[in-house]
Write an enzyme that holds these catalytic residues in place. Structure first.
Site: not given
Length: 699
Positions: A577, A590
């Site tokens: 990501s 995350y």
């Protein structure tokens, strides 16, 4: 209609279906073809040929002419449609007898079939065209039933034909398919008027009828008679194939050993070009490979041209004990390598001994069929369908050997005859006409999180580009739905929890058993938790680390073991990501996990480069449409972080990138494809698929 039951073939004629086609002889011929091809005891995929003759209007003269409709070159009767047939003027085809100059003229004759074309949308006529055209019957089946080939391949084939059918069947000695064989069939019929069919030695069966139904029933009845004759002979023979020489391992042991061995065999079979595998341990296979007669029969090779064109002239039988410890791939490779070297050497000698001045170059000398007594049978070919069909054809060959041995004694084609078919220029031309292989043809990809969203889009893209795909996810219902979107022989699925090493091992085991190994692994499984530091619990932290980081570690570790067994190059792709590169609010768990994924990929790239295993990263951002992680709390968390509503998120993410583009799952799939199919000299890299986020630029 049907007047008797069949024990050895399946009666599939549906009068209700047929009545809707009444009056359309071509449609009935296609229907007959399809139901004949649906029974593998009658003919296998791509085997056999069917035809019908109709009266049509000649577009040039307006006169009524007879036209023969026949399966075109390379087709399959089980799936035959109007697009797969050829329509030829029957009279023109028969007039070719006036210009035929003998056996040396066969190749030229095939070119002349084009001058007989009636339907301009015709598929290329096959080599069997004159065999149908020179016979006078309206409907003709040319089939390769196991029972008939057993009769045709038996030592006393002609007398056995007489014993089974009396004067009702003709018999023609072995001859390569072509125009002259058509003349031999015509001659046989002239000498034996009133026969219902002809047995072709070492080849197959011709039957016919006045209607499509009559032809169908005639074929079934002839096959049934041969099957019943053989069944009775087998009953009289106490031990098929000489009885068992070895005892088969239990099914679970066979599967485990096959999964362990497949990557090694795949690597050895891929010395010329990468291959896809298939495994079978059916009752028919096990009876043959465990028998005393295997050592005698296997080297003889197959008898029917349709069989050995797909299975090669003979199989490779492994000299491995059923109790062999397969855990050390280096030791097993030492035992397997000499067998493969010898097989290739023998194949090269076969080629050199039999080749002619006009023969095409030698093809891949590796075996197609590999037999491991006590365990099962492996087949390797350019794709899953071809590997599976090769296995099915060798099962046909086993049935033929069993029947012929029960009748009298099995015979195979002389090596020169086999070579002349295998390396026939017309067969070579058929191979050259095959579509160009796709970029990922011959490769196997395992994708985590493939039940939907980005993972499913990646699987779709890789499959569209030719790969076999193994879909994994924790949700079996989603996996079943996803697998159903792929064609046969393309995809398989396995429930996989990437936080569990045993679950990952089972997924790879599935890939090995289904396709022979794995070449591409894409870690797309994931979840997203967006919380401030104080609100991020230890459970949140551990879940993110386990799925994203530990899962990637274990996936890579097990993948590399398989890839090294294969000795082929490979790809590992991490779907990370933008958040692994950019420091943003409420994202500590995350973002940290994604950063760990990215750096792990760099570390693996540095370690695995010498093995030609490439490790790269694709960084998505803002993939809202179709993405699973945007379902629920993650979307709410990101909306809160940016001070907007959930409904405003798509517009927010689309507007903030430099290109002002919405990013879809398919865009991420394109990034993966670029890395595995185009950038084959790239490793340790990150591709951002985010529309351009300046704060996420790698450099």
């Amino acid at each position: 209609m049907q007047t008797k039951a069949f024990k050895h073939v399946t009666y599939l004629w549906d009068e209700g279906k047929a009545s809707t086609l009444s009056g359309d002889e071509v449609a009935l011929f296609l229907y007959r073809s399809n139901i004949l091809g649906a029974d593998l005891r009658i003919t296998n995929y791509g085997g056999g040929n069917t035809s019908c003759k109709t009266i049509e209007t000649d577009p040039l003269t307006g006169e009524k002419v007879e036209v023969m409709w026949i399966k075109g070159s390379g087709g399959d009767i089980g799936t035959l449609t109007k697009k797969g047939i050829a329509g030829l003027y029957t009279e023109r085809l028969r007039n070719l007898k006036k210009v035929y100059q003998g056996l040396h003229d066969e190749d030229r004759m095939v070119g002349l079939f084009e001058h007989c074309i009636y339907d301009l949308d015709s598929k290329a006529p096959s080599i069997d065209t004159p065999l149908h055209g020179l016979l006078p019957f309206k409907h003709i089946d040319h089939l390769h039933p196991d029972a008939l080939i057993a009769v045709a391949a038996a030592k006393d084939s002609k007398s056995i034909t007489q014993e089974i059918w009396g004067d009702a069947m003709g018999w023609v000695p072995w001859q390569r398919p072509g125009f002259d064989l058509g003349l031999q069939l015509e001659k046989c019929l002239e000498e034996n008027p009133g026969i219902r069919g002809i047995v072709l030695e070492s080849h197959g069966l011709f039957t016919w009828g006045d209607t499509s139904y009559d032809c169908y029933i005639n074929s079934l009845e002839v096959i049934e008679m041969a099957s019943e004759y053989i069944a009775n002979k087998i009953k009289e023979n106490a031990s098929v194939f000489g009885g068992d020489k070895i005892t088969a391992e239990p099914p679970n042991v066979r599967m485990e050993k096959a999964a362990q061995l497949m990557p090694l065999l795949r690597g050895l079979c891929s010395s010329n070009k990468r291959m896809i595998g298939h495994f079978s341990d059916s009752e028919t296979v096990m009876e043959y490979i465990n028998s005393n007669d295997l050592e005698r029969l296997a080297p003889m090779g197959t008898s029917c041209p349709d069989h050995f064109l797909r299975t090669k002239i003979q199989p490779l039988v492994l000299n491995l004990d059923t109790k062999e410890d397969l855990s050390d791939p280096k030791e097993i490779l030492k035992k397997l390598q000499p067998a493969f070297d010898n097989y290739r050497k023998e194949y090269e000698e076969y080629y050199e001994k039999c080749k002619r001045d006009s023969s095409p170059p030698m093809r891949d000398p590796n075996p197609v069929i590999i037999i491991y007594p006590g365990i099962g049978m492996f087949s390797f070919a350019r794709n899953k369908q071809t590997a599976r069909v090769a296995s099915e054809f060798y099962v046909n060959a086993i049935n033929v050997m069993r029947g012929a041995e029960a009748i009298s004694e099995y015979t195979s084609l002389p090596r020169q005859e086999a070579f002349d078919i295998e390396y026939w220029l017309l067969e070579e031309a058929k191979l050259q006409r095959m579509p160009k292989e796709k970029p990922l043809s011959r490769k196997v990809a395992l994708i985590t999180g493939a039940g939907g969203g980005i993972g499913k889009a990646i699987a779709d893209k890789l499959a569209d580009e030719g790969a076999n795909v193994v879909l994994t996810d924790i949700d079996e219902d989603r996996l079943k739905e996803a697998e159903a979107t792929f064609g046969k022989d393309v995809a398989s699925y396995g429930v996989c929890d990437v936080t569990d090493a045993k679950s990952i091992a089972e997924a790879y085991r599935k890939a090995c058993l289904e396709f022979g190994g794995v070449d591409i692994v894409v870690h797309s499984a994931g979840l997203a938790i967006s919380k401030p530091l104080e609100a991020t619990s230890e459970k949140d932290w551990e879940l993110l680390q386990n799925v994203l980081v530990k899962g990637q570690f274990e996936l890579a570790k097990q993948a590399v073991t398989i890839m090294k067994k294969q000795g082929l190059d490979g790809d590992f792709i991490s779907i990370a990501s933008k958040n692994g590169l950019v420091a943003g609010p409420n994202n500590v768990g995350y973002g940290t996990a994604k950063a760990a994924q990215q750096h792990m990929a760099r570390l693996l790239a540095a370690e695995l480069g010498p093995n030609r295993i490439r490790v790269n990263v694709v960084n998505p951002d803002g993939v809202i449409v179709g993405s699973k992680i945007w379902e629920g709390e993650w979307a709410e968390g990101r909306a809160k972080a940016y001070g907007i509503s959930v409904e405003e998120l798509p517009a927010h993410y689309a507007k903030r990138n430099l290109l002002n583009e919405i990013i879809y799952p398919e865009d991420i799939a394109n990034g993966v494809f670029a890395l595995v199919a185009v950038l084959d000299k790239s490793t340790g890299n990150i591709i951002n698929v985010d529309g351009g986020m300046a704060n996420a630029f790698v450099r």
